[in-house]
Write a protein that holds these residues in place. Structure first.
Motif, PDB file in Angstrom:
ATOM      1  N   VAL A   1     -10.867 -22.333  87.196  1.00  0.00           N
ATOM      2  CA  VAL A   1     -11.665 -21.439  88.033  1.00  0.00           C
ATOM      3  C   VAL A   1     -12.877 -22.211  88.537  1.00  0.00           C
ATOM      4  O   VAL A   1     -13.609 -22.824  87.764  1.00  0.00           O
ATOM      5  CB  VAL A   1     -12.109 -20.192  87.231  1.00  0.00           C
ATOM      6  CG1 VAL A   1     -12.931 -19.267  88.106  1.00  0.00           C
ATOM      7  CG2 VAL A   1     -10.901 -19.461  86.663  1.00  0.00           C
ATOM      8  N   CYS A   2     -13.086 -22.166  89.851  1.00  0.00           N
ATOM      9  CA  CYS A   2     -14.192 -22.894  90.474  1.00  0.00           C
ATOM     10  C   CYS A   2     -15.392 -21.974  90.673  1.00  0.00           C
ATOM     11  O   CYS A   2     -15.281 -20.910  91.282  1.00  0.00           O
ATOM     12  CB  CYS A   2     -13.752 -23.454  91.819  1.00  0.00           C
ATOM     13  SG  CYS A   2     -15.008 -24.482  92.593  1.00  0.00           S
ATOM     14  N   ALA A   3     -16.522 -22.390  90.133  1.00  0.00           N
ATOM     15  CA  ALA A   3     -17.786 -21.692  90.351  1.00  0.00           C
ATOM     16  C   ALA A   3     -18.677 -22.601  91.190  1.00  0.00           C
ATOM     17  O   ALA A   3     -18.696 -23.809  90.999  1.00  0.00           O
ATOM     18  CB  ALA A   3     -18.455 -21.366  89.020  1.00  0.00           C
TER      19      ALA A   3
ATOM     20  N   ASP B   1     -22.717 -26.921  94.841  1.00  0.00           N
ATOM     21  CA  ASP B   1     -22.299 -27.840  93.784  1.00  0.00           C
ATOM     22  C   ASP B   1     -21.182 -27.142  93.021  1.00  0.00           C
ATOM     23  O   ASP B   1     -21.435 -26.226  92.241  1.00  0.00           O
ATOM     24  CB  ASP B   1     -23.484 -28.164  92.870  1.00  0.00           C
ATOM     25  CG  ASP B   1     -23.164 -29.250  91.864  1.00  0.00           C
ATOM     26  OD1 ASP B   1     -22.136 -29.933  92.014  1.00  0.00           O
ATOM     27  OD2 ASP B   1     -23.950 -29.404  90.911  1.00  0.00           O
ATOM     28  N   SER B   2     -19.935 -27.519  93.301  1.00  0.00           N
ATOM     29  CA  SER B   2     -18.776 -26.863  92.696  1.00  0.00           C
ATOM     30  C   SER B   2     -18.496 -27.424  91.313  1.00  0.00           C
ATOM     31  O   SER B   2     -18.602 -28.631  91.089  1.00  0.00           O
ATOM     32  CB  SER B   2     -17.543 -27.055  93.573  1.00  0.00           C
ATOM     33  OG  SER B   2     -17.776 -26.500  94.851  1.00  0.00           O
TER      34      SER B   2
ATOM     35  N   LEU C   1     -10.770 -14.230  93.858  1.00  0.00           N
ATOM     36  CA  LEU C   1     -12.092 -14.225  93.239  1.00  0.00           C
ATOM     37  C   LEU C   1     -11.998 -13.381  91.968  1.00  0.00           C
ATOM     38  O   LEU C   1     -11.570 -12.223  92.023  1.00  0.00           O
ATOM     39  CB  LEU C   1     -13.133 -13.642  94.194  1.00  0.00           C
ATOM     40  CG  LEU C   1     -14.562 -13.582  93.678  1.00  0.00           C
ATOM     41  CD1 LEU C   1     -15.123 -14.997  93.481  1.00  0.00           C
ATOM     42  CD2 LEU C   1     -15.442 -12.785  94.629  1.00  0.00           C
ATOM     43  N   VAL C   2     -12.364 -13.971  90.831  1.00  0.00           N
ATOM     44  CA  VAL C   2     -12.210 -13.291  89.548  1.00  0.00           C
ATOM     45  C   VAL C   2     -13.501 -13.325  88.751  1.00  0.00           C
ATOM     46  O   VAL C   2     -14.374 -14.160  88.978  1.00  0.00           O
ATOM     47  CB  VAL C   2     -11.067 -13.917  88.709  1.00  0.00           C
ATOM     48  CG1 VAL C   2      -9.721 -13.719  89.393  1.00  0.00           C
ATOM     49  CG2 VAL C   2     -11.314 -15.391  88.428  1.00  0.00           C
ATOM     50  N   ARG C   3     -13.591 -12.382  87.811  1.00  0.00           N
ATOM     51  CA  ARG C   3     -14.657 -12.388  86.806  1.00  0.00           C
ATOM     52  C   ARG C   3     -13.974 -12.561  85.462  1.00  0.00           C
ATOM     53  O   ARG C   3     -13.048 -11.823  85.119  1.00  0.00           O
ATOM     54  CB  ARG C   3     -15.445 -11.088  86.802  1.00  0.00           C
ATOM     55  CG  ARG C   3     -16.533 -11.079  85.733  1.00  0.00           C
ATOM     56  CD  ARG C   3     -17.092  -9.682  85.488  1.00  0.00           C
ATOM     57  NE  ARG C   3     -17.939  -9.691  84.320  1.00  0.00           N
ATOM     58  CZ  ARG C   3     -17.518  -9.489  83.069  1.00  0.00           C
ATOM     59  NH1 ARG C   3     -16.251  -9.278  82.819  1.00  0.00           N
ATOM     60  NH2 ARG C   3     -18.363  -9.503  82.055  1.00  0.00           N
TER      61      ARG C   3
ATOM     62  N   ILE D   1     -17.865 -16.195  83.910  1.00  0.00           N
ATOM     63  CA  ILE D   1     -17.623 -16.988  85.119  1.00  0.00           C
ATOM     64  C   ILE D   1     -17.195 -16.037  86.228  1.00  0.00           C
ATOM     65  O   ILE D   1     -16.323 -15.186  86.022  1.00  0.00           O
ATOM     66  CB  ILE D   1     -16.502 -18.033  84.900  1.00  0.00           C
ATOM     67  CG1 ILE D   1     -16.863 -18.994  83.773  1.00  0.00           C
ATOM     68  CG2 ILE D   1     -16.212 -18.786  86.195  1.00  0.00           C
ATOM     69  CD1 ILE D   1     -15.700 -19.855  83.317  1.00  0.00           C
ATOM     70  N   ILE D   2     -17.795 -16.178  87.398  1.00  0.00           N
ATOM     71  CA  ILE D   2     -17.302 -15.533  88.609  1.00  0.00           C
ATOM     72  C   ILE D   2     -16.977 -16.669  89.557  1.00  0.00           C
ATOM     73  O   ILE D   2     -17.835 -17.479  89.894  1.00  0.00           O
ATOM     74  CB  ILE D   2     -18.340 -14.577  89.215  1.00  0.00           C
ATOM     75  CG1 ILE D   2     -18.604 -13.420  88.247  1.00  0.00           C
ATOM     76  CG2 ILE D   2     -17.861 -14.069  90.572  1.00  0.00           C
ATOM     77  CD1 ILE D   2     -19.668 -12.459  88.692  1.00  0.00           C
ATOM     78  N   GLY D   3     -15.699 -16.755  89.916  1.00  0.00           N
ATOM     79  CA  GLY D   3     -15.265 -17.855  90.775  1.00  0.00           C
ATOM     80  C   GLY D   3     -13.852 -17.639  91.268  1.00  0.00           C
ATOM     81  O   GLY D   3     -13.230 -16.609  91.013  1.00  0.00           O
TER      82      GLY D   3
END
Length: 105
Positions: A27-29, A43-44, A69-71, A9-11
């Motif tokens: 975490v929102c992507a 589209d979150s 922002l994280v991975r 996930i990156i978000g």
């Protein structure tokens, strides 16, 4: 041969919930999709992940903030539990890799 189920996930972090033995992150992507009017829209999707490793939990506590922002990458684990006589099934996202790509500011 090794078999595995992984996620990445990156978000942006929406919530940090540090508990005694686990830190839970939301975490929102964002995904791009074409709407009914043929216009592109975001589209979150909110992903809830679990961090058990003490070193990662400390890093999150010391450095991570809501909005960063994280991975995140890790493994998937299916579990079930009983509540009021009904069995509920879930898929847990267990974090193995965590990195901050950009801070909120």
């Amino acid at each position: 041969m090794i078999n595995f189920a992984k996620f990445e996930i990156i978000g942006r972090i929406g919530e940090i919930d540090a508990r005694p033995k686990v830190t839970l992150l939301s975490v929102c992507a964002n995904y791009r999709r074409k709407g009914d009017d043929a216009e592109w829209t975001d589209d979150s999707y909110w992903n809830r992940v679990s961090v058990f490793a003490e070193g990662q939990r400390k890093h999150i506590s010391d450095k991570a903030q809501v909005g960063d922002l994280v991975r995140i990458a890790g493994r998937l684990k299916d579990t079930s539990y009983e509540r009021d006589g009904t069995t509920h099934y879930t898929t847990d996202r267990i974090v193995e890799e965590f990195g901050i790509l950009a801070t909120k500011n």
